[in-house]
Write a protein that holds these residues in place. Structure first.
Motif, PDB file in Angstrom:
ATOM      1  N   ARG A 205       0.858  -1.217  -0.108  1.00 38.39           N
ATOM      2  CA  ARG A 205      -0.230  -0.132  -0.005  1.00 38.39           C
ATOM      3  C   ARG A 205       0.972   1.194   0.183  1.00 38.39           C
ATOM      4  NH1 ARG A 205      -2.511  -4.780   0.040  1.00 38.39           N
ATOM      5  NH2 ARG A 205      -4.961  -4.594   0.706  1.00 38.39           N
ATOM      6  N   LYS A 208       0.505   4.714   2.205  1.00 38.56           N
ATOM      7  CA  LYS A 208      -0.330   4.932   3.192  1.00 38.56           C
ATOM      8  C   LYS A 208       0.154   4.987   4.501  1.00 38.56           C
ATOM      9  CE  LYS A 208      -3.718   1.769   5.483  1.00 38.56           C
ATOM     10  NZ  LYS A 208      -4.470   0.391   5.453  1.00 38.56           N
ATOM     11  N   ASP A 253      -7.190   1.004  -0.527  1.00 38.68           N
ATOM     12  CA  ASP A 253      -6.726   1.108   0.992  1.00 38.68           C
ATOM     13  C   ASP A 253      -5.992   2.688   0.547  1.00 38.68           C
ATOM     14  OD1 ASP A 253      -7.682  -0.824   2.228  1.00 38.68           O
ATOM     15  OD2 ASP A 253      -5.903  -1.971   2.174  1.00 38.68           O
ATOM     16  N   ASP A 257      -6.768   6.032   2.412  1.00 39.76           N
ATOM     17  CA  ASP A 257      -5.913   6.842   3.516  1.00 39.76           C
ATOM     18  C   ASP A 257      -5.499   8.215   2.835  1.00 39.76           C
ATOM     19  OD1 ASP A 257      -3.839   6.417   5.663  1.00 39.76           O
ATOM     20  OD2 ASP A 257      -2.744   7.475   3.701  1.00 39.76           O
TER      21      ASP A 257
END
Length: 358
Positions: A205, A208, A253, A257
């Motif tokens: 990710r 993030k 995700d 975020d």
């Protein structure tokens, strides 16, 4: 109030489009011609082929849009065309066509920023009830752009974050190509993900948890390639579906975020703002729309997304952005020069490779 009519023309990439829109938000016609067949053998958009296809089809599409709307050029109040950013050959075709019509019909010409057309689409689609008032937070996410901006008004944007490498739509397309899913990649990847099982693949990710609102997606694309190498260079149908699903989960995700950070910054700058808009081609992705909707509910902010058909490139959004500009007297001279790059916030610091993605 007297109703106004604007003809919009869109030729920035691989859709040729023409539309007639009225100032009360009525779309009288919205013609879009895909160049899918022309580009399919090459696995992506070829700029020269796109420009030639616009030349071949635009006149007929404008005629069809005007006929469906039941109006003549003399009934128009202005002619709008995407003036950039985009593939410069295609942009030139649309701009020259719009200038010619405006000159012949003695109507104002409006050069529309393609990104602003996406940004203002919700003010066309959400005219019932309270509508969408300025300011609002915007996630602009497409094949060439991934930005978070505060929309203060027509022509007034403050960028909070942008991608430092690939745009998300670009990462979708490249991932689909790696998986052998063909072109266009985004819809193919979304279809494949429906058969995926969660937890079988793990992808990173990027960005993030970091401060700020910037994005990075090149590492996510690289991780997909590495996952394929781990499988011996080729995935079966189920493995492809599993990777596609995990790619969506990772993208969601990251987006949620980064958007949470942007919402906090937006509220700090404009406490009265209560809406977040998602626009651009990737906003048509159902998985991401669901994830962003859930995030918005948690954050207590109103989420507004145009219908999928008005998220992808179309001329109704160009005509509407033209109407917004016409209302403010922001017309353009016929010596306007098409722009391959046209940032919404020209004062924002450059990111990525010499600011190419900014």
């Amino acid at each position: 109030m007297t109703m106004q009519l604007v003809l919009g023309i869109e030729t920035s990439c691989d859709e040729t489009a023409a539309a007639v829109v009225r100032s009360d938000g009525t779309i009288l016609s919205n013609k879009v011609l895909s160049q899918f067949d022309e580009h399919l053998p090459y696995g992506g958009v070829v700029p020269e082929i796109a420009a030639r296809a616009h030349l071949d089809h635009l006149d007929h599409l404008v005629e069809a849009a005007m006929d469906e709307a039941g109006v003549g050029f003399g009934d128009l109040d202005a002619v709008a065309a995407t003036g950039g950013p985009g593939l410069i050959g295609g942009v030139m075709v649309g701009v020259m066509a719009a200038k010619s019509i405006a000159l012949a019909a003695d109507k104002p010409f409006l050069a529309v920023n393609h990104l602003e057309a996406h940004a203002l689409t919700v003010r066309l689609t959400e005219r019932a009830g309270d509508g969408i008032a300025f300011p609002y937070l915007l996630l602009l996410v497409s094949g060439g752009h991934c930005q978070l901006l505060v929309v203060e008004g027509v022509g007034a944007y403050r960028r909070l974050g942008t991608t430092i490498d690939d745009a998300l739509g670009e990462a979708f397309d490249k991932t689909a190509k790696l998986l052998g899913l063909g072109y266009p990649g985004g819809p193919a990847l979304e279809r494949a993900a429906r058969a995926g099982a969660p937890g079988r693949v793990e992808l990173p990710r990027p960005m993030k948890g970091r401060e700020g609102c910037d994005f990075s997606f090149s590492g996510l694309k690289t991780a997909v390639r590495q996952a394929l190498e781990h499988l011996g260079g080729e995935a079966d149908a189920q493995q492809t579906a599993d990777i596609a699903l995990e790619f969506h989960a990772a993208a969601a995700d990251v987006l949620t975020d980064r958007c949470r950070h942007a919402i906090a910054a937006f509220r700090e700058r404009r406490p009265a703002g209560d809406s977040m808009v998602v626009a651009g081609g990737v906003a048509a992705n159902g998985y991401l729309r669901h994830a962003l909707s859930a995030m918005a509910d948690q954050e207590g902010i109103r989420l507004v997304v145009p219908p999928p058909s008005l998220c992808t490139d179309n001329a109704a959004m160009v005509a509407w952005a033209g109407l917004e500009r016409l209302r403010l007297g922001l017309t353009d001279e016929l010596d306007f020069k098409p722009r391959p790059r046209w940032p919404l916030d020209p004062d924002a610091p450059k990111r990525g490779f010499a600011g190419v993605k900014a």
